[in-house]
Design a protein around this motif. Structure first.
Motif, PDB file in Angstrom:
ATOM      1  N   ILE A  82     100.140  -1.926 -45.061  1.00  0.00           N
ATOM      2  CA  ILE A  82      98.918  -2.572 -44.578  1.00  0.00           C
ATOM      3  C   ILE A  82      97.943  -1.530 -44.046  1.00  0.00           C
ATOM      4  O   ILE A  82      96.747  -1.559 -44.360  1.00  0.00           O
ATOM      5  CB  ILE A  82      99.252  -3.641 -43.511  1.00  0.00           C
ATOM      6  N   ALA A  83      98.448  -0.568 -43.277  1.00  0.00           N
ATOM      7  CA  ALA A  83      97.585   0.489 -42.724  1.00  0.00           C
ATOM      8  C   ALA A  83      96.978   1.341 -43.832  1.00  0.00           C
ATOM      9  O   ALA A  83      95.778   1.644 -43.815  1.00  0.00           O
ATOM     10  CB  ALA A  83      98.384   1.353 -41.754  1.00  0.00           C
ATOM     11  N   VAL A  84      97.797   1.709 -44.807  1.00  0.00           N
ATOM     12  CA  VAL A  84      97.304   2.552 -45.904  1.00  0.00           C
ATOM     13  C   VAL A  84      96.296   1.794 -46.772  1.00  0.00           C
ATOM     14  O   VAL A  84      95.278   2.353 -47.192  1.00  0.00           O
ATOM     15  CB  VAL A  84      98.493   3.085 -46.741  1.00  0.00           C
ATOM     16  N   ILE A  85      96.551   0.532 -47.036  1.00  0.00           N
ATOM     17  CA  ILE A  85      95.612  -0.271 -47.831  1.00  0.00           C
ATOM     18  C   ILE A  85      94.289  -0.418 -47.081  1.00  0.00           C
ATOM     19  O   ILE A  85      93.219  -0.315 -47.683  1.00  0.00           O
ATOM     20  CB  ILE A  85      96.221  -1.639 -48.188  1.00  0.00           C
ATOM     21  N   ASN A  86      94.348  -0.632 -45.774  1.00  0.00           N
ATOM     22  CA  ASN A  86      93.111  -0.685 -44.986  1.00  0.00           C
ATOM     23  C   ASN A  86      92.320   0.610 -45.113  1.00  0.00           C
ATOM     24  O   ASN A  86      91.096   0.587 -45.293  1.00  0.00           O
ATOM     25  CB  ASN A  86      93.421  -0.960 -43.503  1.00  0.00           C
ATOM     26  N   GLN A  87      93.009   1.741 -45.037  1.00  0.00           N
ATOM     27  CA  GLN A  87      92.342   3.036 -45.189  1.00  0.00           C
ATOM     28  C   GLN A  87      91.737   3.174 -46.583  1.00  0.00           C
ATOM     29  O   GLN A  87      90.621   3.676 -46.751  1.00  0.00           O
ATOM     30  CB  GLN A  87      93.316   4.183 -44.938  1.00  0.00           C
ATOM     31  N   GLY A  88      92.468   2.712 -47.590  1.00  0.00           N
ATOM     32  CA  GLY A  88      91.955   2.762 -48.957  1.00  0.00           C
ATOM     33  C   GLY A  88      90.707   1.919 -49.129  1.00  0.00           C
ATOM     34  O   GLY A  88      89.750   2.331 -49.795  1.00  0.00           O
ATOM     35  N   ILE A  89      90.691   0.744 -48.532  1.00  0.00           N
ATOM     36  CA  ILE A  89      89.510  -0.128 -48.613  1.00  0.00           C
ATOM     37  C   ILE A  89      88.320   0.530 -47.934  1.00  0.00           C
ATOM     38  O   ILE A  89      87.193   0.498 -48.451  1.00  0.00           O
ATOM     39  CB  ILE A  89      89.823  -1.517 -48.022  1.00  0.00           C
ATOM     40  N   VAL A  90      88.549   1.167 -46.797  1.00  0.00           N
ATOM     41  CA  VAL A  90      87.467   1.879 -46.106  1.00  0.00           C
ATOM     42  C   VAL A  90      86.924   2.994 -46.992  1.00  0.00           C
ATOM     43  O   VAL A  90      85.700   3.168 -47.115  1.00  0.00           O
ATOM     44  CB  VAL A  90      87.947   2.432 -44.742  1.00  0.00           C
ATOM     45  N   GLN A  91      87.807   3.743 -47.641  1.00  0.00           N
ATOM     46  CA  GLN A  91      87.364   4.823 -48.524  1.00  0.00           C
ATOM     47  C   GLN A  91      86.561   4.275 -49.709  1.00  0.00           C
ATOM     48  O   GLN A  91      85.530   4.832 -50.080  1.00  0.00           O
ATOM     49  CB  GLN A  91      88.560   5.643 -49.032  1.00  0.00           C
ATOM     50  N   ILE A  92      87.031   3.197 -50.285  1.00  0.00           N
ATOM     51  CA  ILE A  92      86.296   2.586 -51.395  1.00  0.00           C
ATOM     52  C   ILE A  92      84.920   2.128 -50.922  1.00  0.00           C
ATOM     53  O   ILE A  92      83.921   2.332 -51.615  1.00  0.00           O
ATOM     54  CB  ILE A  92      87.092   1.421 -52.024  1.00  0.00           C
ATOM     55  N   ASP A  93      84.857   1.525 -49.734  1.00  0.00           N
ATOM     56  CA  ASP A  93      83.559   1.102 -49.189  1.00  0.00           C
ATOM     57  C   ASP A  93      82.611   2.289 -49.038  1.00  0.00           C
ATOM     58  O   ASP A  93      81.411   2.180 -49.323  1.00  0.00           O
ATOM     59  CB  ASP A  93      83.734   0.385 -47.851  1.00  0.00           C
ATOM     60  N   LEU A  94      83.146   3.435 -48.617  1.00  0.00           N
ATOM     61  CA  LEU A  94      82.317   4.640 -48.495  1.00  0.00           C
ATOM     62  C   LEU A  94      81.831   5.112 -49.865  1.00  0.00           C
ATOM     63  O   LEU A  94      80.661   5.480 -50.028  1.00  0.00           O
ATOM     64  CB  LEU A  94      83.085   5.755 -47.787  1.00  0.00           C
TER      65      LEU A  94
END
Length: 124
Positions: A82-94
Motif C-alpha cells: 500500500i505504501a509503495v503503491i501510494n508512492q507510485g501514484i504520487v510519482q505518476i501524478d508528478l
C-alpha cells in the motif's frame, strides 16, 4: 521542421516502448488529433500514465479493502505494498503534471516554430 521527422528504428527495436509511442503518435498526428509530432508523443505518454495510474488506484483499493489475515508477515507485506503503491501514484501524478506543462508549451509554440531544448520530464 525536424519535429515532423519520425526516426527510423533498427531491427529489434520495433517492439520497444519508444517505437510504440512513436507509432501511436504518428497515427494521432495523421488523424489530425495533434498539432505536432512532439505534442502527439506527449499525448500518448499522458494516456499511458493515466492508464497506469488507474490500474494502480484499482489495485490500491483492492489492497485497502482486504481484511487482516492475522498473519503478521502477510499483513506487513500488504501494508508495504500500500505504501509503495501510494508512492507510485504520487510519482505518476508528478509525471502527468510535467507532461501537461510540456504539452501546453508544445501546443503554444505550434508545429513549425523552433522550440527550446526539451527538459527531462522528471528528475531521477
Amino acid at each position: 521542421m525536424s519535429e515532423n521527422i519520425v526516426p527510423l528504428r533498427q531491427r529489434g527495436e520495433e517492439r520497444s516502448a519508444l517505437a510504440r509511442v512513436d507509432a501511436a503518435a504518428v497515427v494521432r498526428l495523421a488523424g489530425g488529433q495533434a498539432t505536432s509530432l512532439q505534442a502527439a508523443r506527449t499525448e500518448v505518454i499522458l494516456a499511458d500514465l493515466r492508464e497506469q495510474r488507474d490500474q494502480m488506484t484499482t489495485l490500491l483499493a483492492d489492497l485497502r479493502g482486504r481484511e487482516s489475515t492475522g498473519e503478521a508477515q502477510i499483513d506487513d507485506a500488504n501494508a508495504n505494498l500500500i505504501a509503495v503503491i501510494n508512492q507510485g501514484i504520487v510519482q505518476i501524478d508528478l509525471f502527468v503534471a510535467r507532461a501537461q506543462v510540456l504539452l501546453a508549451k508544445v501546443t503554444r509554440s505550434g508545429p513549425n516554430q523552433h522550440e527550446a531544448p526539451e527538459q527531462p520530464l522528471a528528475d531521477a
